[in-house]
Design a protein around this motif. Sequence first.
Motif, mmCIF file in Angstrom:
data_model
loop_
_atom_site.group_PDB
_atom_site.id
_atom_site.type_symbol
_atom_site.label_atom_id
_atom_site.label_comp_id
_atom_site.label_asym_id
_atom_site.label_seq_id
_atom_site.Cartn_x
_atom_site.Cartn_y
_atom_site.Cartn_z
ATOM 1 N N ALA A 1 14.148 11.941 87.403
ATOM 2 C CA ALA A 1 12.819 12.048 88.025
ATOM 3 C C ALA A 1 12.684 13.272 88.928
ATOM 4 O O ALA A 1 11.580 13.621 89.329
ATOM 5 C CB ALA A 1 12.511 10.781 88.823
ATOM 6 N N HIS A 2 13.811 13.926 89.280
ATOM 7 C CA HIS A 2 13.725 15.153 90.092
ATOM 8 C C HIS A 2 13.141 16.290 89.260
ATOM 9 O O HIS A 2 12.287 17.026 89.704
ATOM 10 C CB HIS A 2 15.111 15.585 90.585
ATOM 11 C CG HIS A 2 15.747 14.637 91.524
ATOM 12 N ND1 HIS A 2 15.474 14.617 92.864
ATOM 13 C CD2 HIS A 2 16.654 13.643 91.319
ATOM 14 C CE1 HIS A 2 16.188 13.681 93.453
ATOM 15 N NE2 HIS A 2 16.918 13.067 92.533
ATOM 16 N N GLU A 3 13.706 16.427 88.074
ATOM 17 C CA GLU A 3 13.300 17.516 87.188
ATOM 18 C C GLU A 3 12.684 16.889 85.953
ATOM 19 O O GLU A 3 13.370 16.208 85.196
ATOM 20 C CB GLU A 3 14.517 18.341 86.754
ATOM 21 C CG GLU A 3 15.149 19.116 87.884
ATOM 22 C CD GLU A 3 16.259 20.005 87.371
ATOM 23 O OE1 GLU A 3 15.979 21.166 87.066
ATOM 24 O OE2 GLU A 3 17.391 19.516 87.251
ATOM 25 N N PRO B 1 14.833 11.293 99.118
ATOM 26 C CA PRO B 1 13.769 10.486 98.502
ATOM 27 C C PRO B 1 14.207 9.109 97.973
ATOM 28 O O PRO B 1 13.366 8.298 97.612
ATOM 29 C CB PRO B 1 13.308 11.364 97.320
ATOM 30 C CG PRO B 1 14.532 12.145 96.942
ATOM 31 C CD PRO B 1 15.311 12.367 98.216
ATOM 32 N N HIS B 2 15.536 8.824 97.936
ATOM 33 C CA HIS B 2 16.027 7.636 97.218
ATOM 34 C C HIS B 2 15.929 6.349 98.041
ATOM 35 O O HIS B 2 16.859 5.533 98.066
ATOM 36 C CB HIS B 2 17.482 7.842 96.791
ATOM 37 C CG HIS B 2 17.712 9.104 96.021
ATOM 38 N ND1 HIS B 2 18.047 10.291 96.632
ATOM 39 C CD2 HIS B 2 17.637 9.363 94.701
ATOM 40 C CE1 HIS B 2 18.187 11.241 95.714
ATOM 41 N NE2 HIS B 2 17.931 10.706 94.527
ATOM 42 N N ALA B 3 14.780 6.149 98.718
ATOM 43 C CA ALA B 3 14.643 5.040 99.664
ATOM 44 C C ALA B 3 14.762 3.666 99.013
ATOM 45 O O ALA B 3 15.195 2.703 99.655
ATOM 46 C CB ALA B 3 13.304 5.163 100.387
ATOM 47 N N SER C 1 28.052 11.231 91.729
ATOM 48 C CA SER C 1 27.822 12.582 91.221
ATOM 49 C C SER C 1 26.660 13.279 91.917
ATOM 50 O O SER C 1 26.707 14.468 92.151
ATOM 51 C CB SER C 1 27.631 12.578 89.705
ATOM 52 O OG SER C 1 26.546 11.785 89.337
ATOM 53 N N HIS C 2 25.575 12.583 92.254
ATOM 54 C CA HIS C 2 24.579 13.208 93.141
ATOM 55 C C HIS C 2 24.239 12.239 94.260
ATOM 56 O O HIS C 2 24.435 11.044 94.144
ATOM 57 C CB HIS C 2 23.374 13.773 92.380
ATOM 58 C CG HIS C 2 22.147 12.942 92.355
ATOM 59 N ND1 HIS C 2 22.054 11.781 91.643
ATOM 60 C CD2 HIS C 2 20.949 13.108 92.957
ATOM 61 C CE1 HIS C 2 20.839 11.281 91.798
ATOM 62 N NE2 HIS C 2 20.148 12.056 92.586
ATOM 63 N N ASP C 3 23.788 12.791 95.386
ATOM 64 C CA ASP C 3 23.748 12.044 96.639
ATOM 65 C C ASP C 3 22.531 11.117 96.698
ATOM 66 O O ASP C 3 21.586 11.361 97.428
ATOM 67 C CB ASP C 3 23.732 13.059 97.797
ATOM 68 C CG ASP C 3 24.109 12.414 99.118
ATOM 69 O OD1 ASP C 3 24.350 11.192 99.141
ATOM 70 O OD2 ASP C 3 24.159 13.123 100.134
ATOM 71 N N ALA C 4 22.571 10.040 95.918
ATOM 72 C CA ALA C 4 21.396 9.172 95.768
ATOM 73 C C ALA C 4 21.546 7.837 96.492
ATOM 74 O O ALA C 4 20.637 7.019 96.458
ATOM 75 C CB ALA C 4 21.139 8.912 94.287
ATOM 76 N N PHE C 5 22.704 7.606 97.140
ATOM 77 C CA PHE C 5 22.975 6.286 97.706
ATOM 78 C C PHE C 5 23.062 6.293 99.234
ATOM 79 O O PHE C 5 23.686 5.430 99.831
ATOM 80 C CB PHE C 5 24.257 5.706 97.090
ATOM 81 C CG PHE C 5 24.107 5.379 95.626
ATOM 82 C CD1 PHE C 5 23.472 4.215 95.215
ATOM 83 C CD2 PHE C 5 24.570 6.259 94.657
ATOM 84 C CE1 PHE C 5 23.305 3.928 93.868
ATOM 85 C CE2 PHE C 5 24.408 5.979 93.302
ATOM 86 C CZ PHE C 5 23.769 4.805 92.907
ATOM 87 N N GLY D 1 23.948 17.549 95.701
ATOM 88 C CA GLY D 1 23.125 17.146 96.839
ATOM 89 C C GLY D 1 22.129 16.068 96.467
ATOM 90 O O GLY D 1 22.275 15.400 95.442
ATOM 91 N N ILE D 2 21.112 15.900 97.291
ATOM 92 C CA ILE D 2 20.158 14.820 97.068
ATOM 93 C C ILE D 2 19.189 15.110 95.931
ATOM 94 O O ILE D 2 18.516 14.220 95.461
ATOM 95 C CB ILE D 2 19.351 14.460 98.339
ATOM 96 C CG1 ILE D 2 18.623 15.691 98.869
ATOM 97 C CG2 ILE D 2 20.231 13.832 99.378
ATOM 98 C CD1 ILE D 2 17.536 15.348 99.828
ATOM 99 N N SER D 3 19.116 16.352 95.487
ATOM 100 C CA SER D 3 18.346 16.636 94.287
ATOM 101 C C SER D 3 19.319 17.084 93.214
ATOM 102 O O SER D 3 20.376 17.621 93.512
ATOM 103 C CB SER D 3 17.327 17.743 94.539
ATOM 104 O OG SER D 3 16.719 18.095 93.313
ATOM 105 N N SER E 1 20.919 5.141 89.743
ATOM 106 C CA SER E 1 20.305 5.534 91.009
ATOM 107 C C SER E 1 18.821 5.805 90.875
ATOM 108 O O SER E 1 18.013 5.258 91.615
ATOM 109 C CB SER E 1 20.997 6.775 91.552
ATOM 110 O OG SER E 1 20.888 7.844 90.618
ATOM 111 N N ASP E 2 18.433 6.638 89.919
ATOM 112 C CA ASP E 2 17.063 7.151 89.833
ATOM 113 C C ASP E 2 16.344 6.661 88.577
ATOM 114 O O ASP E 2 15.201 7.053 88.340
ATOM 115 C CB ASP E 2 17.053 8.686 89.795
ATOM 116 C CG ASP E 2 17.658 9.326 91.033
ATOM 117 O OD1 ASP E 2 18.454 8.663 91.722
ATOM 118 O OD2 ASP E 2 17.341 10.490 91.312
ATOM 119 N N ALA E 3 17.013 5.880 87.754
ATOM 120 C CA ALA E 3 16.404 5.408 86.511
ATOM 121 C C ALA E 3 17.106 4.128 86.075
ATOM 122 O O ALA E 3 18.305 3.965 86.306
ATOM 123 C CB ALA E 3 16.552 6.467 85.412
HETATM 124 ZN ZN LIG Z 1 18.140 11.467 92.692
#
Ligand SMILES: [Zn+2]
Length: 297
Positions: free
Chosen positions: A60-62, A125-127, A191-195, A211-213, A266-268
Amino acid sequence: MTRRMLLCGLSALACLGNLPSRAAASAPAVATFSILADLTARIGGPAVSVRSLVPVDGDAHEYQPTPDDLRQVKNAAILVENGLGLEGWMTRLPQAAGFHGVRITAAEKVTPRRMIEDGKDVIDPHAWQDPRNGVLYVRTIADGLMRALPDKAAEIAARAAGFIAEIEETDRWIARQYAAIPQEKRRILTSHDAFGYYGTRYGIALLAVQGISTESEPSASDIATLIAQIKHGKIRAVFVENMTDPRLAKTVARDSGAKLGPAVYSDALSPPDGPAGSYLAMLRHNTTQFAAAMAAN
Ligand SMILES: [Zn+2]
């Protein structure tokens, strides 16, 4: 035979009377990614038909919206996005598509987590990964759906209340999974800072390869620092999110001697028949994997 065909056969009046209510029964809603689509579908029930722009297992970032996405947004009565800077590709999309419905920013009531990344003050953004924020998302989405569909307000409010109770139960379940794990073992690497929100909620220290993105790539010296941190911090497992490129995390795991854990989400979401087909299934799956890895730290 469908119900409408049956009614048409029985009475022309019933057939005509049935058409508008069928059309009004399900309002088209578009969510930017699968986790928000699941929340919206749970709260809206049969009152909405929900489509996600970013597919399951997608980033969802890109994201590059397709011509079909523009048509879906144009025809939608409701548009649900996260906010907090997650969906940069959404800035111009609603206007470009000619969207005229109710727009919902799900993270509106959340207290954002701020951090310094590459010398810049950024918002994480990963609230949704903190279930207490999940409750705030549900309230915000429910408010928006009731605004869009005032005649369905009572049923939407009832479904939101039931869903909030389930999220709160899941939050208590997660806390119980970590209760017996000593603080010094509560460390994970992803692997990416989503937690970050999740880690703050349950007292877990987090390291991340990216990072977070997912938009920025770490440098060789970032990777070397990370490998040293893993060895020094005695972290035994590296987790890769379903929507990120696993190559970097695999390198880090190999060079640090850590084990590559199973996919976390994390994002999906995963497809419906996968381990994280819903928001609540995602929280439980991630928790089971993290808790098992911490036991080995
Ligand atoms: Zn993310």
